[in-house]
Design a protein around this motif. Structure first.
Motif, short mmCIF file in Angstrom:
data_model
loop_
_atom_site.label_atom_id
_atom_site.label_comp_id
_atom_site.label_asym_id
_atom_site.label_seq_id
_atom_site.Cartn_x
_atom_site.Cartn_y
_atom_site.Cartn_z
N VAL A 162 91.38 55.82 57.83
CA VAL A 162 92.75 55.64 58.33
C VAL A 162 92.97 56.67 59.43
O VAL A 162 92.77 57.87 59.22
CB VAL A 162 93.78 55.83 57.20
N ARG A 163 93.39 56.21 60.60
CA ARG A 163 93.60 57.08 61.74
C ARG A 163 94.89 56.69 62.48
O ARG A 163 95.26 55.51 62.52
CB ARG A 163 92.43 56.99 62.73
N ALA A 164 95.53 57.69 63.09
CA ALA A 164 96.65 57.47 64.02
C ALA A 164 96.10 57.60 65.42
O ALA A 164 95.56 58.65 65.79
CB ALA A 164 97.75 58.48 63.77
N GLU A 165 96.18 56.51 66.20
CA GLU A 165 95.53 56.47 67.51
C GLU A 165 96.49 55.94 68.57
O GLU A 165 96.70 54.72 68.66
CB GLU A 165 94.27 55.57 67.46
N GLY A 166 97.08 56.82 69.33
CA GLY A 166 97.89 56.42 70.48
C GLY A 166 99.00 55.45 70.18
O GLY A 166 99.10 54.40 70.84
N GLY A 167 99.83 55.74 69.20
CA GLY A 167 100.94 54.86 68.86
C GLY A 167 100.58 53.74 67.90
O GLY A 167 101.44 52.90 67.59
N TRP A 168 99.35 53.71 67.45
CA TRP A 168 98.90 52.70 66.50
C TRP A 168 98.30 53.38 65.27
O TRP A 168 97.75 54.46 65.36
CB TRP A 168 97.85 51.77 67.12
N ILE A 169 98.39 52.70 64.15
CA ILE A 169 97.70 53.12 62.92
C ILE A 169 96.52 52.18 62.72
O ILE A 169 96.67 50.96 62.74
CB ILE A 169 98.63 53.08 61.71
N SER A 170 95.35 52.76 62.55
CA SER A 170 94.12 51.99 62.37
C SER A 170 93.59 52.17 60.96
O SER A 170 93.44 53.30 60.49
CB SER A 170 93.07 52.45 63.39
N ILE A 171 93.34 51.06 60.30
CA ILE A 171 92.65 51.06 59.00
C ILE A 171 91.34 50.31 59.21
O ILE A 171 91.35 49.10 59.47
CB ILE A 171 93.47 50.38 57.90
N ARG A 172 90.22 51.00 59.11
CA ARG A 172 88.92 50.39 59.33
C ARG A 172 88.13 50.36 58.04
O ARG A 172 88.05 51.36 57.32
CB ARG A 172 88.13 51.15 60.39
N VAL A 173 87.55 49.21 57.75
CA VAL A 173 86.75 49.02 56.53
C VAL A 173 85.37 48.52 56.94
O VAL A 173 85.25 47.48 57.59
CB VAL A 173 87.42 48.01 55.57
N ASP A 174 84.32 49.27 56.57
CA ASP A 174 82.94 48.90 56.85
C ASP A 174 82.17 48.78 55.54
O ASP A 174 82.42 49.53 54.59
CB ASP A 174 82.27 49.95 57.73
N ASP A 175 81.21 47.85 55.50
CA ASP A 175 80.35 47.72 54.32
C ASP A 175 78.90 47.55 54.76
O ASP A 175 78.62 47.28 55.92
CB ASP A 175 80.81 46.55 53.43
N ASP A 176 77.99 47.68 53.80
CA ASP A 176 76.56 47.54 54.10
C ASP A 176 76.01 46.20 53.62
O ASP A 176 74.83 46.07 53.30
CB ASP A 176 75.75 48.69 53.47
N GLY A 177 76.87 45.20 53.59
CA GLY A 177 76.44 43.86 53.19
C GLY A 177 75.84 43.07 54.34
O GLY A 177 75.50 43.63 55.39
N PRO A 178 75.71 41.75 54.18
CA PRO A 178 75.06 40.92 55.20
C PRO A 178 75.92 40.66 56.42
O PRO A 178 75.43 40.16 57.43
CB PRO A 178 74.77 39.62 54.45
#
Length: 231
Positions: A162-178
């Motif tokens: 979760v990050r605050a980036e230039g007026g936006w909130i970013s929620i990034r989800v990464d996985d090691d699946g296919p």
């Protein structure tokens, strides 16, 4: 009263009018009444589960780890209660609920804590303090859908940032699946459709690409809100 011709001519024959329709008098085949009664019974069961779990959580014979699991169970049950309340609210206009200031990092951490107890894969969470202007239940639904998909697809690891980036909130989800590939629609595509509608409904966007761990990478962007007091 009315009369009719024929053998019964001259004799008053009652003609029944439409029956008075009340909720108690509606037949059990009425779909609206069936749904209303089902929601009523589900609410009662949820209330019972919450009371039982609350009683166990404060019991002296429960260890620390079990108490944490019970607290997570209570949290999940309360979110389910919020979903049911929204379903029951017939006065809600078509569209999404009104937005509010939401502490995004706290909400994401709560979802992650619950999934860590419910999935065999590792779920990492790196969340900076962040506030967004959105309905909290809608954000919970979006985050939960993305994380559910990632945990089902992952081989071993899911990471959330979760990050605050230039007026936006970013929620990034990464996985090691296919990762995402061609195929028929299923629960994952349905869940992402829900996420897209919820996030875009509050002025945000959904991005899907190859993730940093080789699987899927999903990023939710939503307008940031001004930071507020703790709690």
């Amino acid at each position: 009263m009315t009369t009719m011709n024929g053998p019964a001519a001259g004799r008053a024959v009652p003609v029944p009018g439409p029956p008075e329709v009340t909720e108690a008098g509606l037949g059990s085949g009425d779909p609206l009444l069936r749904r209303r009664r089902l929601r009523h019974d589900i609410r009662h069961e949820l209330g019972t589960i919450i009371m039982l779990a609350s009683a166990v959580a404060v019991s002296d014979d429960v260890g620390h780890e079990s108490r944490e699991r019970i607290d997570q169970l209570l949290g999940e049950t309360r979110w389910l209660d919020h979903l049911l309340r929204q379903l029951e609210d017939d006065s809600e206009p078509q569209g999404l609920p009104a937005p509010e200031r939401v502490r995004v990092d706290h909400l994401v951490a709560e979802v992650v804590s619950g999934l860590r107890l419910a999935t065999p894969c590792r779920v990492g969470c790196d969340a900076e303090p962040a506030w967004a202007y959105m309905d909290s239940l809608s954000l919970w639904r979006a985050v939960r859908n993305v994380l559910d998909n990632a945990c089902r697809a992952a081989a071993h690891q899911v990471d959330v940032r979760v990050r605050a980036e230039g007026g936006w909130i970013s929620i990034r989800v990464d996985d090691d699946g296919p990762g995402f590939g061609p195929g028929s629609a299923g629960p994952a595509s349905l869940g992402l459709g829900i996420v897209h509608d919820l996030i875009s409904g509050y002025g945000g966007s959904l991005e899907i690409r190859r993730g940093e761990m080789g699987g899927a990478g999903v990023r939710m962007l939503m307008p940031a809100a001004m930071p507020g007091p703790e709690g």
